[in-house]
Motif scaffolding. Sequence first.
Motif, PDB file in Angstrom:
ATOM      1  N   THR A  37      29.791  33.367  54.878  1.00  0.00           N
ATOM      2  CA  THR A  37      30.379  34.548  54.245  1.00  0.00           C
ATOM      3  C   THR A  37      29.251  35.152  53.325  1.00  0.00           C
ATOM      4  OG1 THR A  37      32.496  33.309  54.067  1.00  0.00           O
ATOM      5  CG2 THR A  37      32.303  35.055  52.725  1.00  0.00           C
ATOM      6  N   VAL A 230      28.917  38.886  44.186  1.00  0.00           N
ATOM      7  CA  VAL A 230      30.059  38.543  45.208  1.00  0.00           C
ATOM      8  C   VAL A 230      30.122  37.000  45.111  1.00  0.00           C
ATOM      9  CG1 VAL A 230      30.553  38.459  47.544  1.00  0.00           C
ATOM     10  CG2 VAL A 230      29.644  40.652  46.511  1.00  0.00           C
ATOM     11  N   LEU A 368      40.080  38.634  48.517  1.00  0.00           N
ATOM     12  CA  LEU A 368      39.326  39.293  47.865  1.00  0.00           C
ATOM     13  C   LEU A 368      39.819  39.475  46.657  1.00  0.00           C
ATOM     14  CD1 LEU A 368      38.454  40.027  51.037  1.00  0.00           C
ATOM     15  CD2 LEU A 368      37.304  41.925  50.053  1.00  0.00           C
ATOM     16  N   TRP A 370      38.925  40.698  42.300  1.00  0.00           N
ATOM     17  CA  TRP A 370      37.889  41.240  41.454  1.00  0.00           C
ATOM     18  C   TRP A 370      38.225  40.485  40.016  1.00  0.00           C
ATOM     19  CZ3 TRP A 370      33.573  43.644  42.030  1.00  0.00           C
ATOM     20  CH2 TRP A 370      33.281  44.569  43.062  1.00  0.00           C
ATOM     21  N   LEU A 375      33.396  39.905  42.418  1.00  0.00           N
ATOM     22  CA  LEU A 375      34.317  39.834  43.624  1.00  0.00           C
ATOM     23  C   LEU A 375      34.445  38.522  44.230  1.00  0.00           C
ATOM     24  CD1 LEU A 375      36.300  41.565  45.430  1.00  0.00           C
ATOM     25  CD2 LEU A 375      34.069  42.130  46.752  1.00  0.00           C
ATOM     26  N   THR A 376      35.427  37.849  44.120  1.00  0.00           N
ATOM     27  CA  THR A 376      35.450  36.816  44.936  1.00  0.00           C
ATOM     28  C   THR A 376      35.985  36.695  46.187  1.00  0.00           C
ATOM     29  OG1 THR A 376      35.701  35.259  42.822  1.00  0.00           O
ATOM     30  CG2 THR A 376      36.559  34.362  44.877  1.00  0.00           C
ATOM     31  N   VAL A 377      35.266  36.407  47.168  1.00  0.00           N
ATOM     32  CA  VAL A 377      35.725  36.368  48.529  1.00  0.00           C
ATOM     33  C   VAL A 377      35.843  35.025  49.132  1.00  0.00           C
ATOM     34  CG1 VAL A 377      35.115  37.422  50.823  1.00  0.00           C
ATOM     35  CG2 VAL A 377      34.235  38.418  48.890  1.00  0.00           C
ATOM     36  N   THR A 388      35.172  40.036  57.214  1.00  0.00           N
ATOM     37  CA  THR A 388      35.518  39.536  55.918  1.00  0.00           C
ATOM     38  C   THR A 388      34.431  40.373  54.879  1.00  0.00           C
ATOM     39  OG1 THR A 388      36.246  37.509  56.300  1.00  0.00           O
ATOM     40  CG2 THR A 388      35.711  37.745  54.311  1.00  0.00           C
ATOM     41  N   GLN A 391      34.681  44.059  54.825  1.00  0.00           N
ATOM     42  CA  GLN A 391      35.777  44.512  53.691  1.00  0.00           C
ATOM     43  C   GLN A 391      35.298  44.296  52.319  1.00  0.00           C
ATOM     44  OE1 GLN A 391      39.013  42.097  55.083  1.00  0.00           O
ATOM     45  NE2 GLN A 391      40.377  42.632  53.273  1.00  0.00           N
ATOM     46  N   ALA A 392      34.493  43.365  52.041  1.00  0.00           N
ATOM     47  CA  ALA A 392      34.197  42.831  50.839  1.00  0.00           C
ATOM     48  C   ALA A 392      32.968  44.134  50.297  1.00  0.00           C
ATOM     49  CB  ALA A 392      33.296  41.576  50.824  1.00  0.00           C
TER      50      ALA A 392
END
Length: 506
Positions: A37, A230, A368, A370, A375-377, A388, A391-392
């Motif tokens: 990721t 991120v 996802l 904030w 920003l947590t993914v 993914t 998108q992030a």
Amino acid sequence: MRDVARPAALDARRRARDLDRLVAEGVDVLVVGGGVTGAGVALDAAARGLSVALCERVDLAAGTSRWSSKLVHGGLRYLAQREIGLARHSARERAVLMGVTAPHLVGRLPFLVPDVAGRDVSALAGLGGRLGDAVRLSVPGGRRSLPGTGRIGPEGVSRLVPGVRPGRGGVVFWDGQLVDDARLVVSLARTAAAFGAGVLTGVTVTGVDGGAVALTVDGGSTTVRAGVVVNATGAWAQRLAPGVRLVLSRGSHLVVPAARLGAPTAALTVPLPGSRTRFVVALPQPGGLVHLGITDEPVAGPASEDDPVPSDAEVAQLLATVNRVLARPLDRSDVVGAYAGLRPLAQSAPAGDGPGGAPVDLSRRPLLAWDGPVLTVVGGKLTTYRSTAAQAVDAVVTRLGRGAVRSPTARLPLVGAAPGRALARVDAAARLVRRYGTEATVVAGLGEEPVVDGRSETVGELRFAVRAEGARTVDDLLDRRTRIGLVPTDRERAAPLAAAVLAAES
Ligand SMILES: Cc1cc2nc3c(=O)[nH]c(=O)nc-3n(C[C@H](O)[C@H](O)[C@H](O)COP(=O)(O)OP(=O)(O)OC[C@H]3O[C@@H](n4cnc5c(N)ncnc54)[C@H](O)[C@@H]3O)c2cc1C
């Protein structure tokens, strides 16, 4: 979008330079976590022209991304759950990986569901496989990517998996298989570096306060500036994002010599007793091994820093399930290695808020979220890492006010990638081409002697790992750049040479 100059060499000099630059200048995007990721996000952001640093506390692919089943799924499981949209999404991403991003790393794998596992089971697999084919045909690039589902007779079963009890036929469907999940991550990180991203392993992010990010690195600590952080730390995501709710589950695999199943060329697929939709799969691997997985065991959080290990009960379950169809059952003495990874299942609402009071499980879709500049993914799949990440980074560019630059990664080959015809012309051993693509000749030129007698990994691979792939320790060499470490006795034999290569090359 910037042009890639040439494959980046991740070596000690570059790490020092990238670290100095991060401290002096800061970055637009600081990505925490060097799994699939994080590496995917770093590539997407760098390719859109943002300044990027990827910080990983241990090494590339140190976490779950090297403990996967190494499958590039077309989403058959989603079809069983009537999630057609998710299945199409998976099939589309599989076609991108196989056709553009990493054709060298992803091969075609037949899956055999033998009738001796139950005729109802193989019939259902045939139905699912044909639905999967229809989905595949509906996505760009899907038509030529894989053969179709079909029935085979008893001879076909014995040819694909000689260890299966003879006399009955079966169903074969097809999916994608990575030669090595850790190699995908390393390739992503090097491609990101070629677009200017700093790739910093051995750097732990300990906290974020506004735009100030606290790091520990090489025994010291420092603070750097980032426009956005991120958090791609997978099972450890709550440490930087306490508001994100995760439920952990362990998935385990056993490593057995392929000879014990008759050197299979297909993945043997056997349902768990009493189930027609949950399977144990014996997956053929390079180097004469088979990986037998997978389990799904709840784990009490938080995730420990140590690598998870399969429990005794999981070992028993995996062996008992595959033994249902084998002529000569496996036992514990056949197991030459074992590994496990943690699935972080993200919940958007407290457990109990789902229908009927069940936990709200978003594991099939990445979460996802904030929290200030973070920003947590988390969640999602290796197969769908690219979308993914896109998108992030869409969310990141909006937050940074950088306009609408679209993700270019669907058309972006990773380092070493080339179309099949070009790969066939690379003048190196097929095994090296599958792992290094067009760079295989460079790796071959660095030494072709085996690291361990009887195994195929070469000294050239170790040298290349230190010179170009950011390997800094013996563990990096044996557990991530090669996978010798999956068989502990081989690892022991390889360690002195790995240490010597490291000393000579560093
Ligand atoms: C057993 C199992 C089998 C699977 N099989 C498949 C499959 O066949 N196909 C498929 O598509 N998907 C599969 N998946 C899913 C897939 O493996 C995961 O979705 C994916 O690997 C998650 O990657 P990640 O980068 O989010 O997390 P990780 O790979 O865990 O990466 C997180 C990284 O963050 C680092 N980190 C943590 N904290 C910090 C910090 N504070 N500072 C710096 N670094 C930090 C860790 O060291 C780690 O390297 C499987 C999952 C499991 C568990």
